[in-house]
Design an enzyme around this catalytic site. Sequence first.
Site, PDB file in Angstrom:
ATOM      1  N   LYS A  77     -92.303  21.484  44.384  1.00 24.22           N
ATOM      2  CA  LYS A  77     -91.017  21.885  43.843  1.00 24.22           C
ATOM      3  C   LYS A  77     -90.800  23.023  44.896  1.00 24.22           C
ATOM      4  CE  LYS A  77     -91.273  22.712  39.401  1.00 24.22           C
ATOM      5  NZ  LYS A  77     -90.596  23.987  38.147  1.00 24.22           N
TER       6      LYS A  77
ATOM      7  N   GLU B 285     -89.489  10.549  33.038  1.00 28.59           N
ATOM      8  CA  GLU B 285     -89.177  11.415  34.707  1.00 28.59           C
ATOM      9  C   GLU B 285     -89.325  10.873  35.817  1.00 28.59           C
ATOM     10  OE1 GLU B 285     -91.873  14.430  34.528  1.00 28.59           O
ATOM     11  OE2 GLU B 285     -90.051  15.756  32.726  1.00 28.59           O
TER      12      GLU B 285
ATOM     13  N   HIS C 111     -94.140  21.151  39.256  1.00 30.52           N
ATOM     14  CA  HIS C 111     -93.940  20.454  37.951  1.00 30.52           C
ATOM     15  C   HIS C 111     -95.071  19.260  37.853  1.00 30.52           C
ATOM     16  CE1 HIS C 111     -92.446  18.397  34.869  1.00 30.52           C
ATOM     17  NE2 HIS C 111     -91.575  17.396  35.402  1.00 30.52           N
TER      18      HIS C 111
HETATM   19  O1  CDP Z   1     -92.877  23.483  33.660  1.00 29.98           O
HETATM   20  P1  CDP Z   1     -93.081  23.987  32.578  1.00 29.98           P
HETATM   21  O2  CDP Z   1     -93.266  22.348  31.376  1.00 29.98           O
HETATM   22  O3  CDP Z   1     -94.886  24.030  32.719  1.00 29.98           O
HETATM   23  O4  CDP Z   1     -92.397  24.920  31.803  1.00 29.98           O
HETATM   24  P2  CDP Z   1     -91.276  24.921  31.024  1.00 29.98           P
HETATM   25  O5  CDP Z   1     -90.837  26.038  29.884  1.00 29.98           O
HETATM   26  O6  CDP Z   1     -90.969  22.987  30.619  1.00 29.98           O
HETATM   27  O7  CDP Z   1     -90.060  25.015  31.826  1.00 29.98           O
HETATM   28  C1  CDP Z   1     -89.705  24.373  33.240  1.00 29.98           C
HETATM   29  C2  CDP Z   1     -89.112  24.749  34.005  1.00 29.98           C
HETATM   30  O8  CDP Z   1     -88.284  26.383  33.533  1.00 29.98           O
HETATM   31  C3  CDP Z   1     -90.248  26.317  34.354  1.00 29.98           C
HETATM   32  O9  CDP Z   1     -91.637  25.527  35.399  1.00 29.98           O
HETATM   33  C4  CDP Z   1     -89.244  26.882  35.560  1.00 29.98           C
HETATM   34  O10 CDP Z   1     -89.726  26.972  37.103  1.00 29.98           O
HETATM   35  C5  CDP Z   1     -88.582  27.563  34.762  1.00 29.98           C
HETATM   36  N1  CDP Z   1     -88.791  28.250  33.618  1.00 29.98           N
HETATM   37  C6  CDP Z   1     -88.366  29.595  34.567  1.00 29.98           C
HETATM   38  O11 CDP Z   1     -87.813  30.024  34.918  1.00 29.98           O
HETATM   39  N2  CDP Z   1     -88.640  30.876  32.927  1.00 29.98           N
HETATM   40  C7  CDP Z   1     -88.575  30.361  31.817  1.00 29.98           C
HETATM   41  N3  CDP Z   1     -88.963  31.468  31.303  1.00 29.98           N
HETATM   42  C8  CDP Z   1     -89.532  29.285  31.917  1.00 29.98           C
HETATM   43  C9  CDP Z   1     -88.999  28.013  32.554  1.00 29.98           C
HETATM   44 MG    MG Z   2     -91.905  21.296  30.901  1.00 36.66          MG
END
Ligand code: CDP
Ligand code: MG
Length: 141
Positions: free
Chosen positions: A10, A127, A116
């Site tokens: 990222k 994706e 990610h």
């Molecule tokens: O990336 P991952 O699948 O682990 O987490 P997600 O719950 O699918 O969230 C996607 C992305 O949103 C995260 O990687 C963070 O960059 C962002 N995010 C955030 O800014 N604040 C949160 N409370 C949860 C996620």
């Molecule tokens: Mg996710």
Amino acid sequence: MKEKSLLLIKPDAVRNKHIGHIITILEENDFHFCALKLFRFDRELAENFYAEHRGKDFYENLLNFMMSDFTVAIIVQKENAVQELRDLIGDVNPAIRKPGTIRYLYAEGITENAVHASDSVISAKREIGIIFKTEDTERKD
Ligand code: CDP
Ligand code: MG
């Protein structure tokens, strides 16, 4: 079974010059690379990629972050690639990230979290289709 997954480096990790470190970690963990590109998210692409999070309180912040600089996308392949890559990147919640994970090493916060990884085989397909669109992403060897 050999699976494909999508890893994104990222904008925060690109800015902080961690592309090489993260690629080294992937290589050390025996991920094979099928395709790799450097690009910048525009709003349309980011909205499509993160469609499942539309309407959440962090959504606009996430989109702005993803558009803020270049991103590196890598299609990786390995046995159980999806789960192994999720384990290697670490949790989204900084409080429970395991030491040694990529996010533990390089994330700056909850949004700016360096990488990610697709969360299922179905997500990986979706994706990869969004980011690589028309490119040939099959390894012939
Ligand atoms: O990336 P991952 O699948 O682990 O987490 P997600 O719950 O699918 O969230 C996607 C992305 O949103 C995260 O990687 C963070 O960059 C962002 N995010 C955030 O800014 N604040 C949160 N409370 C949860 C996620
Ligand atoms: Mg996710």
